[in-house]
Design a protein around this motif. Structure first.
Motif, short mmCIF file in Angstrom:
data_model
loop_
_atom_site.label_atom_id
_atom_site.label_comp_id
_atom_site.label_asym_id
_atom_site.label_seq_id
_atom_site.Cartn_x
_atom_site.Cartn_y
_atom_site.Cartn_z
N ALA A 29 10.30 -0.06 -1.90
CA ALA A 29 9.79 -0.37 -0.65
C ALA A 29 9.83 -1.94 -0.36
O ALA A 29 10.08 -2.34 0.88
CB ALA A 29 8.35 0.13 -0.38
N TYR A 30 9.49 -2.64 -1.62
CA TYR A 30 9.33 -4.02 -1.25
C TYR A 30 10.65 -4.77 -1.14
O TYR A 30 10.90 -5.64 -0.26
CB TYR A 30 8.60 -4.67 -2.74
CG TYR A 30 8.08 -5.99 -2.34
CD1 TYR A 30 7.32 -6.62 -1.39
CD2 TYR A 30 8.26 -6.85 -3.20
CE1 TYR A 30 6.79 -7.86 -1.07
CE2 TYR A 30 7.93 -8.41 -3.29
CZ TYR A 30 7.13 -8.87 -2.16
OH TYR A 30 6.53 -9.92 -1.94
N ARG A 31 11.50 -4.11 -2.02
CA ARG A 31 13.04 -4.80 -1.78
C ARG A 31 13.35 -4.33 -0.27
O ARG A 31 14.09 -5.19 0.31
CB ARG A 31 13.92 -4.19 -2.71
CG ARG A 31 15.33 -4.78 -2.81
CD ARG A 31 16.10 -4.13 -4.18
NE ARG A 31 15.20 -4.16 -5.44
CZ ARG A 31 14.97 -3.04 -5.88
NH1 ARG A 31 14.98 -1.80 -5.68
NH2 ARG A 31 14.21 -3.18 -7.04
N ILE A 108 0.63 -4.69 -7.98
CA ILE A 108 1.10 -3.42 -7.46
C ILE A 108 0.37 -3.25 -6.09
O ILE A 108 1.29 -2.93 -5.04
CB ILE A 108 1.15 -2.41 -8.30
CG1 ILE A 108 1.97 -2.61 -9.66
CG2 ILE A 108 1.57 -1.23 -7.73
CD1 ILE A 108 1.94 -1.62 -10.74
N GLN A 109 -1.06 -3.02 -6.18
CA GLN A 109 -1.61 -2.59 -4.84
C GLN A 109 -1.24 -3.68 -3.85
O GLN A 109 -1.25 -3.26 -2.59
CB GLN A 109 -3.12 -2.69 -5.27
CG GLN A 109 -3.91 -1.98 -4.09
CD GLN A 109 -3.73 -0.42 -3.69
OE1 GLN A 109 -3.74 0.53 -4.74
NE2 GLN A 109 -3.25 -0.25 -2.55
N ILE A 116 3.12 -1.54 3.67
CA ILE A 116 2.59 -0.61 4.55
C ILE A 116 2.51 -1.41 5.88
O ILE A 116 2.93 -1.01 6.99
CB ILE A 116 1.19 0.08 4.26
CG1 ILE A 116 1.33 1.08 3.15
CG2 ILE A 116 0.54 0.62 5.32
CD1 ILE A 116 -0.01 1.26 2.42
N PHE A 117 1.70 -2.68 5.66
CA PHE A 117 1.55 -3.38 7.01
C PHE A 117 2.96 -4.15 7.55
O PHE A 117 3.20 -3.85 8.79
CB PHE A 117 0.69 -4.69 6.43
CG PHE A 117 0.45 -5.89 7.63
CD1 PHE A 117 -0.19 -5.44 8.52
CD2 PHE A 117 1.43 -6.85 7.51
CE1 PHE A 117 -0.49 -6.54 9.61
CE2 PHE A 117 1.12 -7.87 8.60
CZ PHE A 117 0.30 -7.60 9.51
N ARG A 118 3.86 -4.40 6.87
CA ARG A 118 5.03 -5.17 7.28
C ARG A 118 6.09 -3.84 8.04
O ARG A 118 6.80 -3.95 8.98
CB ARG A 118 5.99 -5.79 6.29
CG ARG A 118 5.18 -7.25 6.16
CD ARG A 118 5.25 -8.10 7.37
NE ARG A 118 4.78 -9.31 7.01
CZ ARG A 118 4.11 -10.22 8.13
NH1 ARG A 118 4.32 -9.80 9.03
NH2 ARG A 118 3.49 -11.24 7.47
N GLY A 119 5.97 -2.68 7.02
CA GLY A 119 6.72 -1.55 7.37
C GLY A 119 6.33 -0.95 8.76
O GLY A 119 7.19 -0.86 9.63
N ASN A 125 7.70 4.00 8.20
CA ASN A 125 6.27 4.62 7.73
C ASN A 125 6.59 5.06 6.34
O ASN A 125 7.14 6.22 6.22
CB ASN A 125 5.77 5.73 8.54
CG ASN A 125 4.58 6.34 8.08
OD1 ASN A 125 3.94 5.49 7.39
ND2 ASN A 125 4.29 7.43 8.81
N PHE A 126 6.50 4.54 5.10
CA PHE A 126 6.58 4.75 3.97
C PHE A 126 5.63 5.99 3.62
O PHE A 126 4.60 6.11 3.97
CB PHE A 126 6.18 3.60 2.67
CG PHE A 126 7.12 2.60 3.12
CD1 PHE A 126 8.40 2.54 2.50
CD2 PHE A 126 6.86 1.53 3.49
CE1 PHE A 126 9.42 1.48 2.67
CE2 PHE A 126 7.74 0.36 3.80
CZ PHE A 126 8.94 0.14 3.35
#
Length: 130
Positions: A29-31, A108-109, A116-119, A125-126
């Motif tokens: 997700a971060y990638r 990690i958290q 979640i915020f940037r998505g 929506n992850f």
């Protein structure tokens, strides 16, 4: 684990290269966020951690299980490399101690929360397993 220290051009602040072992879904997700949102990579790292500290973030119950053999332990089979100013790294370590978790777990958290915020900003929506 901290691998090395480097100086980022244009700044006078030392950055540490930190390798985080994380659930693969968080690493992926971060990638994806870094690929889709065109900010300098170092800003993503800084914002993820600063936001967590500013928001007085909490740790997901399942993520707080850090013993491999404990029921509910979430496998950390992915890797995320981040660049963090020494002062911010110290703040993260202090906050992890207050929350009674390892710094890696807190990071990690913070990254999950950031995703979640940037998505949401870009319509992703992850779906998380934890």
């Amino acid at each position: 684990a901290i691998n090395s220290t480097l100086i980022i051009k244009g700044t006078d602040r030392m950055k540490k290269v930190v390798k985080i072992t994380a659930p693969q879904e968080v690493a992926d997700a971060y990638r994806m966020i870094k690929d889709k949102i065109d900010y300098p990579i170092l800003l993503h790292d800084k914002w993820a951690f600063e936001n967590f500290l500013t928001m007085d973030g909490k740790i997901d119950v399942l993520l707080s299980i850090e013993a491999f053999s404990s029921p509910g332990y979430i496998k950390r089979d992915g890797a995320i490399t981040v660049y963090v100013e020494e002062e911010l790294l110290k703040q993260l370590e202090d906050q992890a101690e207050k929350l009674n978790v390892k710094r890696n777990t807190l990071m990690i958290q913070a990254i999950k929360n950031y995703c979640i915020f940037r998505g949401k900003e870009i319509g992703i929506n992850f779906e998380w397993s934890f």
